[in-house]
Design a protein around this motif. Structure first.
Motif, PDB file in Angstrom:
ATOM      1  N   ARG A  21      -3.139   0.308  13.713  1.00 35.45           N
ATOM      2  CA  ARG A  21      -4.223   0.402  12.393  1.00 35.45           C
ATOM      3  C   ARG A  21      -5.118   1.635  12.605  1.00 35.45           C
ATOM      4  O   ARG A  21      -5.125   2.290  11.646  1.00 35.45           O
ATOM      5  CB  ARG A  21      -4.856  -0.825  12.540  1.00 35.45           C
ATOM      6  CG  ARG A  21      -4.529  -2.082  11.936  1.00 35.45           C
ATOM      7  CD  ARG A  21      -5.132  -3.234  11.678  1.00 35.45           C
ATOM      8  NE  ARG A  21      -5.913  -3.763  12.944  1.00 35.45           N
ATOM      9  CZ  ARG A  21      -5.511  -4.729  13.611  1.00 35.45           C
ATOM     10  NH1 ARG A  21      -4.578  -5.279  13.209  1.00 35.45           N
ATOM     11  NH2 ARG A  21      -6.205  -5.065  14.654  1.00 35.45           N
ATOM     12  N   LEU A  24      -2.624   4.708  11.820  1.00 32.35           N
ATOM     13  CA  LEU A  24      -2.404   4.894  10.514  1.00 32.35           C
ATOM     14  C   LEU A  24      -3.516   5.222   9.517  1.00 32.35           C
ATOM     15  O   LEU A  24      -3.476   5.981   8.464  1.00 32.35           O
ATOM     16  CB  LEU A  24      -1.681   3.704   9.903  1.00 32.35           C
ATOM     17  CG  LEU A  24      -0.230   3.281  10.632  1.00 32.35           C
ATOM     18  CD1 LEU A  24       0.344   2.232   9.759  1.00 32.35           C
ATOM     19  CD2 LEU A  24       0.860   4.471  10.333  1.00 32.35           C
ATOM     20  N   ALA A  25      -4.463   4.392   9.729  1.00 34.12           N
ATOM     21  CA  ALA A  25      -5.571   4.532   8.829  1.00 34.12           C
ATOM     22  C   ALA A  25      -6.203   6.011   8.390  1.00 34.12           C
ATOM     23  O   ALA A  25      -6.389   6.176   7.419  1.00 34.12           O
ATOM     24  CB  ALA A  25      -6.895   3.643   9.478  1.00 34.12           C
ATOM     25  N   ARG A  27      -4.748   8.475   8.348  1.00 35.99           N
ATOM     26  CA  ARG A  27      -3.663   9.422   7.845  1.00 35.99           C
ATOM     27  C   ARG A  27      -3.471   8.846   6.272  1.00 35.99           C
ATOM     28  O   ARG A  27      -2.423   9.609   5.785  1.00 35.99           O
ATOM     29  CB  ARG A  27      -2.406   9.557   8.682  1.00 35.99           C
ATOM     30  CG  ARG A  27      -2.844  10.029   9.879  1.00 35.99           C
ATOM     31  CD  ARG A  27      -1.611  10.082  10.905  1.00 35.99           C
ATOM     32  NE  ARG A  27      -2.015  10.432  12.465  1.00 35.99           N
ATOM     33  CZ  ARG A  27      -1.210  10.084  13.423  1.00 35.99           C
ATOM     34  NH1 ARG A  27      -0.085   9.567  13.159  1.00 35.99           N
ATOM     35  NH2 ARG A  27      -1.583  10.539  14.599  1.00 35.99           N
ATOM     36  N   LEU A  28      -3.925   7.615   5.906  1.00 36.90           N
ATOM     37  CA  LEU A  28      -3.387   7.338   4.569  1.00 36.90           C
ATOM     38  C   LEU A  28      -3.652   8.263   3.567  1.00 36.90           C
ATOM     39  O   LEU A  28      -2.822   8.238   2.561  1.00 36.90           O
ATOM     40  CB  LEU A  28      -3.841   5.470   4.431  1.00 36.90           C
ATOM     41  CG  LEU A  28      -3.469   4.713   5.237  1.00 36.90           C
ATOM     42  CD1 LEU A  28      -3.942   3.262   5.034  1.00 36.90           C
ATOM     43  CD2 LEU A  28      -1.656   4.555   5.414  1.00 36.90           C
ATOM     44  N   GLU A  32      -1.176   9.828   1.019  1.00 42.23           N
ATOM     45  CA  GLU A  32      -1.105   9.619  -0.458  1.00 42.23           C
ATOM     46  C   GLU A  32      -1.248  10.698  -1.286  1.00 42.23           C
ATOM     47  O   GLU A  32      -0.644  10.905  -2.480  1.00 42.23           O
ATOM     48  CB  GLU A  32      -2.336   8.586  -0.755  1.00 42.23           C
ATOM     49  CG  GLU A  32      -2.409   8.033  -2.221  1.00 42.23           C
ATOM     50  CD  GLU A  32      -2.992   9.004  -3.245  1.00 42.23           C
ATOM     51  OE1 GLU A  32      -2.771   9.095  -4.516  1.00 42.23           O
ATOM     52  OE2 GLU A  32      -3.847   9.843  -2.670  1.00 42.23           O
ATOM     53  N   ALA A  90       0.272   1.815   0.794  1.00 45.21           N
ATOM     54  CA  ALA A  90      -0.906   2.881   1.002  1.00 45.21           C
ATOM     55  C   ALA A  90      -1.897   2.942  -0.055  1.00 45.21           C
ATOM     56  O   ALA A  90      -3.029   2.862   0.260  1.00 45.21           O
ATOM     57  CB  ALA A  90      -0.267   4.116   1.461  1.00 45.21           C
ATOM     58  N   GLU A  91      -1.438   3.057  -1.085  1.00 45.91           N
ATOM     59  CA  GLU A  91      -2.265   2.887  -2.177  1.00 45.91           C
ATOM     60  C   GLU A  91      -3.252   1.751  -2.454  1.00 45.91           C
ATOM     61  O   GLU A  91      -4.613   1.853  -3.015  1.00 45.91           O
ATOM     62  CB  GLU A  91      -1.359   3.164  -3.478  1.00 45.91           C
ATOM     63  CG  GLU A  91      -0.943   4.647  -3.872  1.00 45.91           C
ATOM     64  CD  GLU A  91       0.251   4.792  -4.973  1.00 45.91           C
ATOM     65  OE1 GLU A  91       0.170   6.050  -5.405  1.00 45.91           O
ATOM     66  OE2 GLU A  91       0.635   3.632  -5.484  1.00 45.91           O
ATOM     67  N   LEU A  94      -5.777   1.829   0.288  1.00 44.13           N
ATOM     68  CA  LEU A  94      -7.031   2.702  -0.134  1.00 44.13           C
ATOM     69  C   LEU A  94      -7.789   2.415  -1.216  1.00 44.13           C
ATOM     70  O   LEU A  94      -8.995   2.619  -1.448  1.00 44.13           O
ATOM     71  CB  LEU A  94      -6.279   4.341  -0.450  1.00 44.13           C
ATOM     72  CG  LEU A  94      -5.779   4.927   0.609  1.00 44.13           C
ATOM     73  CD1 LEU A  94      -4.849   6.262   0.042  1.00 44.13           C
ATOM     74  CD2 LEU A  94      -6.591   5.482   1.576  1.00 44.13           C
TER      75      LEU A  94
END
Length: 317
Positions: A21, A24-25, A27-28, A32, A90-91, A94
């Motif tokens: 987490r 990744l968080a 870089r989302l 996107e 990812a969408e 976000l």
């Protein structure tokens, strides 16, 4: 450029779920934007970051996942099947972050934000509605999340962050809380209207030593006050019924099932007589409490100032 991807995750298995987490968080949003533009330079311009920074972030993301998300042709990219799968999640992630941000901004809005306010059941029928009505004269759009409960439960929710402020009694004395006394409420000995004391206006609490009491359950502030006052009067109350709400106790008294120490009712109830207790002095302090060091949003700060301005006049006449 050809990128190599290890078949093994770069994160240790023991901490993978927690660490992924954190990896990744951040870089989302980058991912996107690149996926939407299918072009690193245009995505970098939109995000306001150097193109090299964005390119490195996408390479690291793929390395951390161990999966190719993009097929690259210079600065133009297209999603791989794995990339399309990842984009959908990812969408959604976000969108949830944006929704949460909108929600907390709305709650903190100075003119239309939210106050999570807890209070005792005995304050719900008259005191709290009158307070909120008076506050909303100058703050008509502030919203309230209202929670009625007994004192200890409200303090637990205060500590958990579920409440911003609470009206409670007794006024708590705890190192993690700030509490301010606002008012005092006299308690009365409530007896059935055919009781031996019903013709009196005043009574010493010791005169009820042989009576059966109906009280709130242990853990309620009023129960603790009742036990302490009876002890001060020289006896331990003989409790026949325990409840969770003061007006239910009044109903039990009206039915002849015992006597009770209670605050004044919002509306007089038939079948009971309410006597002034002359000794010991029967009263409870009402105070407001909040978590020490907890920053206030503008609407919470405004309502806190309002409550503190009502010292000595919190309760209706």
């Amino acid at each position: 450029m050809v990128h190599q991807y290890s078949s093994q995750p770069r994160l240790s298995p023991s901490s993978y779920e927690e660490d992924i987490r954190a990896v990744l968080a951040p870089r989302l949003a980058y991912f996107e934007a690149v996926a939407r533009h299918e072009h690193v330079t245009r995505a970098a311009q939109e995000l306001g970051v150097p193109q090299s920074t964005l390119s490195r972030a996408m390479v690291r993301l793929e390395q951390d996942l161990g999966v190719a998300l993009f097929a690259r042709r210079g600065r133009t990219v297209s999603l791989t099947p794995a990339g399309r799968t990842f984009l959908g999640s990812a969408e959604r992630a976000l969108a949830e972050v944006e929704k949460a941000a909108d929600s907390v901004r709305a709650d903190a809005d100075p003119t239309a934000g939210k106050v999570a306010f807890g209070f005792l059941h005995t304050m719900g029928s008259e005191t709290v509605p009158a307070l909120i009505r008076a506050f909303r004269v100058d703050h008509p759009r502030v919203r309230f999340q209202l929670v009625q409960n007994y004192g200890e439960a409200m303090l637990e929710r205060l500590r958990a962050g579920d409440l911003d402020l609470c009206l409670t009694s007794p006024v708590p004395d705890a190192p993690d809380l700030v509490a301010r006394r606002l008012d005092e409420q006299r308690l009365r000995l409530v007896v059935p209207d055919d009781h031996r004391l019903a013709g009196r206006r005043r009574v010493r609490l010791a005169e009820a030593a042989d009576e059966t009491f109906v009280t709130l359950e242990p853990g309620y502030g009023l129960r603790r006050i009742t036990d302490d006052l009876c002890a001060e009067a020289g006896f331990t109350p003989r409790v026949a019924f325990e409840g969770e709400e003061a007006e239910t106790l009044r109903g039990l008294v009206a039915a002849g099932l015992g006597v009770a120490l209670l605050p004044p009712p919002a509306v007089a109830r038939p079948g009971v007589v309410e006597l002034t207790v002359t000794a010991p002095r029967a009263a409870r302090e009402i105070g407001v409490a909040w978590l020490d060091g907890h920053p206030d949003t503008p609407p919470v700060a405004a309502f806190k100032r309002f409550l503190l301005s009502r010292r000595g006049s919190l309760l209706p006449d």
